[in-house]
Design a protein around this motif. Structure first.
Motif, short mmCIF file in Angstrom:
data_model
loop_
_atom_site.label_atom_id
_atom_site.label_comp_id
_atom_site.label_asym_id
_atom_site.label_seq_id
_atom_site.Cartn_x
_atom_site.Cartn_y
_atom_site.Cartn_z
N VAL A 66 0.83 -1.20 0.00
CA VAL A 66 0.00 0.00 0.00
C VAL A 66 0.87 1.26 0.00
O VAL A 66 0.60 2.21 -0.73
CB VAL A 66 -0.96 0.00 1.21
N SER A 67 1.92 1.26 0.82
CA SER A 67 2.81 2.43 0.87
C SER A 67 3.44 2.70 -0.49
O SER A 67 3.50 3.85 -0.95
CB SER A 67 3.91 2.21 1.91
N ALA A 68 3.91 1.64 -1.13
CA ALA A 68 4.56 1.80 -2.44
C ALA A 68 3.58 2.39 -3.45
O ALA A 68 3.95 3.28 -4.24
CB ALA A 68 5.09 0.46 -2.92
N LEU A 69 2.34 1.93 -3.43
CA LEU A 69 1.36 2.42 -4.39
C LEU A 69 0.98 3.87 -4.12
O LEU A 69 0.88 4.69 -5.05
CB LEU A 69 0.11 1.54 -4.34
N VAL A 70 0.76 4.20 -2.84
CA VAL A 70 0.41 5.58 -2.48
C VAL A 70 1.54 6.53 -2.83
O VAL A 70 1.32 7.60 -3.43
CB VAL A 70 0.06 5.67 -0.98
N LEU A 71 2.75 6.16 -2.46
CA LEU A 71 3.89 7.04 -2.70
C LEU A 71 4.16 7.20 -4.19
O LEU A 71 4.58 8.27 -4.65
CB LEU A 71 5.12 6.50 -1.98
N PHE A 81 10.54 10.35 -0.40
CA PHE A 81 10.50 11.64 -1.07
C PHE A 81 11.89 12.24 -1.23
O PHE A 81 12.08 13.17 -2.02
CB PHE A 81 9.58 12.61 -0.32
N LYS A 82 12.86 11.74 -0.47
CA LYS A 82 14.22 12.24 -0.59
C LYS A 82 15.04 11.45 -1.59
O LYS A 82 16.16 11.81 -1.91
CB LYS A 82 14.91 12.20 0.79
N ILE A 83 14.48 10.34 -2.08
CA ILE A 83 15.17 9.51 -3.05
C ILE A 83 14.92 10.05 -4.45
O ILE A 83 13.78 10.35 -4.80
CB ILE A 83 14.69 8.04 -2.96
N PRO A 84 15.96 10.21 -5.27
CA PRO A 84 15.75 10.65 -6.66
C PRO A 84 14.76 9.75 -7.38
O PRO A 84 14.57 8.59 -7.02
CB PRO A 84 17.16 10.55 -7.26
N LEU A 85 14.15 10.29 -8.43
CA LEU A 85 13.04 9.61 -9.08
C LEU A 85 13.41 8.22 -9.60
O LEU A 85 12.68 7.24 -9.36
CB LEU A 85 12.52 10.48 -10.23
N LYS A 86 14.53 8.09 -10.31
CA LYS A 86 14.88 6.80 -10.88
C LYS A 86 15.11 5.73 -9.81
O LYS A 86 14.55 4.64 -9.90
CB LYS A 86 16.12 6.94 -11.77
#
Length: 399
Positions: A160-165, A315-320
């Motif tokens: 769930v966390s992965a999907l929401v984020l 949110f602090k991790i770069p997009l890729k």
């Protein structure tokens, strides 16, 4: 996570508290399972002595009845699972093995060896429950309760966390409601299934195993699809351009529905089982109900804190790297769910069981020593590379 999501999470956990509150009256044995252990051992010994390889179907049905009509129907399965999930999975695997050997008409010596191993596991479980019965106190009940929800909630939390984020990272935070709807519907479905199982055996042990197995395999397929889709879009510049030009299309109703289904399956898989584990725990020692409720509340708070921590770090991790890590997490869950799903269907007798001699049991990874279970996981591993890259098609030019 916004205030709205936090409110939904709080409602979710409050509903789970209410769900387990009625469960403490569903069982009457108060944890006294010694007669059940004795009956299982006695019947099993008789089945081994009277076993005839030429009557394979009859023998297989008899051992299946030993599992479904005694081990499950008595509530012993949930009592063991409430205190040691790995021990329960090991016992289920051994039951599956001996049922498979009997149906296959294997020599009596093989069945006798398998039965001896299963009896040893049952003896360990009985000793554990006896020890807990003697040592049961406030802190013992609190810790058991805390571990149940934390253990069962982690798997659902990861998905769930992965999907929401993911939705928030791509600027589609307004679509997160679909994930919460999936969780809410899963809670309702979990409560319904748990109630049916606990109240009147409306769902037999065999039916429950089938439901669990199918749910796990469907969840595995959905998570595999989503992990491949995410990984194929992990290139930061590609994704930014894609979102800028086609956000509405990228996070279409179909895509959001797939995410909602994944959330539903993850929560549903854990929800009913969690309620039944708490039912068994409360029935085992209703005098420590306050400790059990406090343990539940503490675990719920811990899961919420973990959710916030995961959100902050992500949110602090770069997009890729974020997309890559999310895809890997979902893929790992797909592999784990596939192994556990095959095990459930093997116990139900819907899938054959070909043992891997000396193969290990790593329950937290969903690894069980049969070619069917491992084979499905190997197929996923072989498909993951083309699956992750098949979606890397050129993006439409931005107008």
């Amino acid at each position: 996570m916004g205030k709205r999501a936090l409110i939904i999470l709080c409602h979710f956990f409050c509903a789970m508290v209410l769900l387990i509150a009625w469960a403490n009256t569903a069982l009457a044995e108060s944890g006294r399972f010694d007669p059940v252990f004795d009956e299982i051992i006695s019947h099993g010994d008789q089945l081994i002595v009277s076993y005839e390889p030429g009557k394979a179907v009859k023998a297989g049905n008899a051992f299946s009845a030993l599992y479904f009509d005694l081990f499950e129907a008595s509530g012993l399965e949930f009592r063991i699972g409430a205190v040691d999930k790995d021990m329960l999975l090991n016992i289920e695997t051994q039951f599956s093995r001996i049922i498979g050997l009997a149906i296959g008409g294997k020599p009596q010596g093989e069945l006798a060896t398998a039965w001896t191993e299963l009896k040893g596991s049952l003896a360990q479980a009985q000793a554990l429950l006896q020890k807990l019965g003697k040592d049961q106190g406030f802190w013992s009940s609190f810790i058991q309760s805390f571990i149940i929800l934390l253990r069962e909630g982690i798997e659902a939390l990861l998905v769930v966390s992965a999907l929401v984020l993911y939705l928030r990272r791509v600027g589609a935070g307004d679509q997160v409601y679909a994930i919460w709807w999936g969780c809410g519907l899963a809670l309702v479905a979990s409560a319904a299934v748990a109630y049916l199982i606990a109240s009147a055996a409306a769902i037999s042990g065999l039916q429950r195993e089938i439901i669990e197995g199918i749910t796990l395999l469907v969840a595995s397929a959905v998570l595999f699809y989503i992990s491949c889709w995410l990984f194929s879009k992990r290139e930061a510049e590609r994704w930014r351009g894609y979102i800028t030009a086609q956000l509405d299309k990228a996070v279409s109703s179909g895509s959001v529905m797939a995410l909602a289904v994944a959330a539903f399956l993850a929560v549903f898989r854990e929800g009913a089982e969690t309620a039944l584990f708490y039912q068994a725990l409360l029935a085992g020692d209703g005098t420590q109900a306050n400790a059990i409720y406090l343990g539940f509340a503490a675990a719920a708070v811990t899961l919420i804190v973990l959710f916030f921590a995961f959100r902050t770090i992500s949110f602090k991790i770069p997009l890729k790297p974020f997309f890559t890590a999310t895809a890997v997490i979902l893929f790992a869950m797909a592999v784990i769910f596939s192994g556990k799903g095959i095990l459930e269907l093997q116990v139900a007798g819907l899938i054959s069981r070909t043992e891997i001699a000396g193969g290990p049991i790593v329950s937290w990874l969903g690894i069980f020593p049969t070619w069917e279970s491992v084979g499905v996981q190997v197929v996923l591993l072989l498909l993951v590379v083309p699956g992750w890259f098949i979606g890397k098609r050129p993006l439409a030019p931005q107008g």
